[in-house]
Design an enzyme around this catalytic site. Sequence first.
Site, short mmCIF file in Angstrom:
data_model
loop_
_atom_site.label_atom_id
_atom_site.label_comp_id
_atom_site.label_asym_id
_atom_site.label_seq_id
_atom_site.Cartn_x
_atom_site.Cartn_y
_atom_site.Cartn_z
N ASP A 11 0.85 -1.21 0.00
CA ASP A 11 0.00 0.00 0.00
C ASP A 11 0.88 1.25 0.00
O ASP A 11 0.85 2.03 0.94
CB ASP A 11 -0.95 -0.01 1.22
CG ASP A 11 -0.23 -0.01 2.56
OD1 ASP A 11 0.96 -0.42 2.63
OD2 ASP A 11 -0.84 0.43 3.55
N ASP A 16 6.82 1.19 1.95
CA ASP A 16 6.50 0.20 0.90
C ASP A 16 7.33 0.52 -0.35
O ASP A 16 7.83 -0.40 -1.01
CB ASP A 16 5.03 0.28 0.48
CG ASP A 16 4.07 0.07 1.63
OD1 ASP A 16 3.54 -1.02 1.79
OD2 ASP A 16 3.86 1.05 2.38
N ASN A 40 -2.43 2.70 3.50
CA ASN A 40 -1.88 4.02 3.77
C ASN A 40 -2.67 5.11 3.06
O ASN A 40 -2.77 6.24 3.54
CB ASN A 40 -0.41 4.10 3.32
CG ASN A 40 0.51 3.32 4.24
OD1 ASN A 40 0.28 3.27 5.45
ND2 ASN A 40 1.52 2.70 3.68
N THR A 125 2.91 -6.06 2.78
CA THR A 125 3.40 -4.92 3.56
C THR A 125 2.29 -3.89 3.79
O THR A 125 2.57 -2.74 4.07
CB THR A 125 4.61 -4.25 2.87
OG1 THR A 125 4.18 -3.72 1.60
CG2 THR A 125 5.76 -5.22 2.66
N PHE A 164 -0.57 -0.65 12.63
CA PHE A 164 -1.49 -0.18 11.58
C PHE A 164 -2.00 -1.29 10.65
O PHE A 164 -3.21 -1.41 10.43
CB PHE A 164 -0.78 0.91 10.75
CG PHE A 164 -1.60 1.45 9.62
CD1 PHE A 164 -2.58 2.40 9.84
CD2 PHE A 164 -1.39 1.00 8.32
CE1 PHE A 164 -3.35 2.89 8.79
CE2 PHE A 164 -2.15 1.49 7.27
CZ PHE A 164 -3.14 2.43 7.50
N ASN A 165 -1.11 -2.08 10.06
CA ASN A 165 -1.55 -3.05 9.03
C ASN A 165 -2.54 -4.06 9.60
O ASN A 165 -3.49 -4.47 8.93
CB ASN A 165 -0.35 -3.80 8.43
CG ASN A 165 0.50 -2.92 7.55
OD1 ASN A 165 0.04 -1.89 7.05
ND2 ASN A 165 1.75 -3.31 7.36
N HIS A 235 9.88 0.13 7.94
CA HIS A 235 9.20 -1.12 8.33
C HIS A 235 9.19 -2.18 7.20
O HIS A 235 9.63 -3.30 7.38
CB HIS A 235 7.74 -0.85 8.70
CG HIS A 235 7.51 0.20 9.71
ND1 HIS A 235 7.65 -0.01 11.05
CD2 HIS A 235 7.12 1.50 9.58
CE1 HIS A 235 7.34 1.08 11.72
NE2 HIS A 235 7.02 2.02 10.85
N ASP A 236 8.59 -1.78 6.07
CA ASP A 236 8.28 -2.78 5.04
C ASP A 236 9.54 -3.34 4.39
O ASP A 236 9.57 -4.51 3.97
CB ASP A 236 7.36 -2.17 3.98
CG ASP A 236 6.02 -1.77 4.56
OD1 ASP A 236 5.67 -2.28 5.64
OD2 ASP A 236 5.34 -0.93 3.95
C1 BDR Z 1 3.07 -0.14 8.56
O1 BDR Z 1 1.98 0.75 8.37
C2 BDR Z 1 2.20 1.58 7.26
O2 BDR Z 1 2.01 2.91 7.60
C3 BDR Z 1 3.60 1.31 6.77
O3 BDR Z 1 3.64 1.35 5.36
C4 BDR Z 1 3.91 -0.06 7.30
O4 BDR Z 1 3.51 -1.08 6.40
C5 BDR Z 1 3.80 0.21 9.81
O5 BDR Z 1 2.95 0.11 10.90
CA CA Z 2 2.90 -0.56 4.14
#
Ligand code: BDR
Ligand code: CA
Length: 306
Positions: A11, A16, A40, A125, A164-165, A235-236
């Site tokens: 996303d 990402d 996102n 991701t 979040f994800n 993160h991703d």
């Molecule tokens: C995740 O949430 C999104 O904002 C980032 O792309 C990442 O995948 C981090 O919590």
């Molecule tokens: Ca992401």
Amino acid sequence: MSPTPILIDCDPGHDDAIALLLALASPEVELLGVTSVAGNQTLDKTTANAIRVLEFAGHPDVPVAAGADRPLVREQFVAAYVHGETGLDGPDLPPPQKQPVAQHAVDFLAEKIRASERPLTLIPTGPLTNVALLLALHPDARPERIVLMGGAIAEGNVTPAAEFNIWCDPEAAARVFASDIDVTMIGLDVTHKALFTQAHIGRLTGRVGEMVTELLRFYDTFHRTVYNFDGSPIHDALAVAHVLNPDLVDTLERNVEIDTESELCRGRTVVDLWQRTDREPNAHVGVEVDSDGFLELLVERINSFE
Ligand code: BDR
Ligand code: CA
């Protein structure tokens, strides 16, 4: 050794985008395709962003398929407060030249998985909506491995309890963790320990390095303001890096259940770290990261673009 075939379901999203760049620049993997999901930002934006990144990086032929435009049952929620109105605020990337393929992401993933002669790794991701739909609609099309960015043992970033994800689509996440596929969870416990700092940014070169610098200038503001971090977790990209080199993240085999019931802890990844139940392990959970190794790899691979 021949490269591991991978599919990235994403996303984009700043991190990402950098995950895509890392995959494109890495001979250890072969990126067979990219699927997009709402997360996102809205699906139209995340799809366009995936194509824009691939085109900018000189890989317009990697196919992109658009997927779910909302979670399975929850309302859509976008993270403009982290990634901006475009989902990729910062650099002035040209609009996409190509269209996504004329196939839904879920069917595209199934086709690629079925057609692959070698075991395939799926790297989600974003919210896990597309992956849950894949499991439901194409039960015969199972990747050998899922290495996902999401969750946390002991913290949250969208609520105190959840990442979040997973929070975006907890019902989808629950299905993925219950799938019996080999799942690896790269969560905040490891991503928050590997910050890409100004010193790393200062070492980026070339037009892709310049683009990443502009991405991070925008992305850093959120992490400085909210966490007082001296840099950003990418993160991703850590999920991709773990596929390239498993030694970069230490994992433990543990049971992970997703809270889909409570509002307070919606989307919490309940990890049985100390094995306080007899629930069977269903995931490899990232617990330690070789942050220098990861960040050096990122700098090296970003700088490898022409
Ligand atoms: C995740 O949430 C999104 O904002 C980032 O792309 C990442 O995948 C981090 O919590
Ligand atoms: Ca992401």
